[in-house]
Scaffold this active site. Sequence first.
Site, PDB file in Angstrom:
ATOM      1  CG  ASP A 130      -1.859  -1.170   1.245  1.00  0.00           C
ATOM      2  OD1 ASP A 130      -2.791  -1.188   0.439  1.00  0.00           O
ATOM      3  OD2 ASP A 130      -1.649  -2.087   2.059  1.00  0.00           O
ATOM      4  NE  ARG A 131       4.149   5.357   1.633  1.00  0.00           N
ATOM      5  CZ  ARG A 131       3.734   6.571   1.949  1.00  0.00           C
ATOM      6  NH1 ARG A 131       3.722   6.973   3.209  1.00  0.00           N
ATOM      7  NH2 ARG A 131       3.308   7.386   1.018  1.00  0.00           N
TER       8      ARG A 131
END
Length: 491
Positions: A269-270
Amino acid sequence: MTRTSRMTGMKGPLVVVGDALLDVDVEGHAGRLCPDAPVPVLDELVERARPGGAGLAAALAVRDGVEVVLVTALADDEGGERLRRLLAPVEVVALRPLGATPVKRRVRADGQSLVRLDTGGPPGGVGPATQRALDAVRGAGALLVSDYGRGTVDAPGLREAVAEVASRIPVVWDPHPRGGRPVPGARLVTPNEDEARVLVGREGLEVQGPPHSLVGVRRRAEALCRAWQAQGVAVTLGSRGALLTYGSGTPVLAPAPDVPSVDACGAGDRLAVSAAVALGGGVVIADAVAEGVRRSAEYVSSGGPACLDARDGLVPAWQALRVPGGDGASDPDTPTVVATGGCFDLLHTGHIETLRAARALGDRLVVCLNSDASVRRLKGPGRPIVPEADRARVLLALECVDEVVLFDEDTPIEVLRRVRPAIWTKGGDYAGADVPELAVLEEWDGQAVVLPYVEGRSTTALVAAANGQGAQPKAGAAPAAHRARTGRTDA
């Protein structure tokens, strides 16, 4: 001009579309085994909740200072209410799910996951997209789709809206084997290595090559890129970084920095968030992937999802808040932590020698690094020459440095209380004098020692020489008052 356009160059907000989950960590200390089974007993339990899935992506983006709109399904149940509270800084456009809020609970002992308990049942689909959701997608500066296969992306009307904007704004698609296909024209799709293997099979593609070799990864990425009609596919490879292909030609490998992995949950996600913001600001795909890999490594090194508990949001990789082996002075079986501090602006031979000498005194060396704001207050508006993130990365590249901790104050007193070193090293001009940090060291029986300077080395003199203001004087000529404020030498 909006706050986002000033910071990122995007002409609208980052819109995250996808399935939000509730992630709960139950953390404890395992010091004994259960008498009736060979399993650990956890004491001192602490529960921490945070958004997961698309919710985590939105939370990461808003902590970056980006204007964010999250389009997701939120149920009217306890899990949904907790998610709403956790997502308070994010503008949430809620759709109506046909099932309960998915909740994932990890039980962890001293940072190690023992078991994960999932509740919420199978996905039941999502009601039609609201007009507000459609307007948010059409007004996005960049779009990130986090499809965990729970129905948000396939809400009636929503996928069509995403496909409509893909030709004019960057769309980054973070896929999941249970989710649907990316829309044609997506700027970037970011499966991990295992997901890419599953997705190739789901697409019915015939791809040859060793499973974990770069040849195999490249062939699968190329096949997926062509099948999805995506502009680029970046397969994330954990510690190896990410391999980007445009469907043909020589791929681009974005290497990952060498960082300690504490908890990699949410690293994908990052990466996807950072890549989407970069693409929205006009960055080319290869550079956006490289930025995503760098930010993902920082996130993992900072403790993964635990860094969301930090005071000001995400903590960079070099601002470690938890130092293994702290307070070694009180326990002979605990690794001895040595700490030193300073600005370390323009690293030179004097720095290297004193850092090596400090590391030789114990098992770990923590460098307490003055932030950019702190350096400016201490040295004036022309300093630092090198920004804090770069200074930290250079220090971490040294074999003798184990951790770097950033501090904003004029003295390292508070950061010393967090690190609790057994030994604190100072510059040579403190020989025989009282060390300013002595009082705080005595709180845990820490010891201050003085290390000799390397004569004729200082950053201030290097700057003066570069400006044509004369030869470099001895390092010991730096004012003692300045060294007392920074906590070390004239770094």
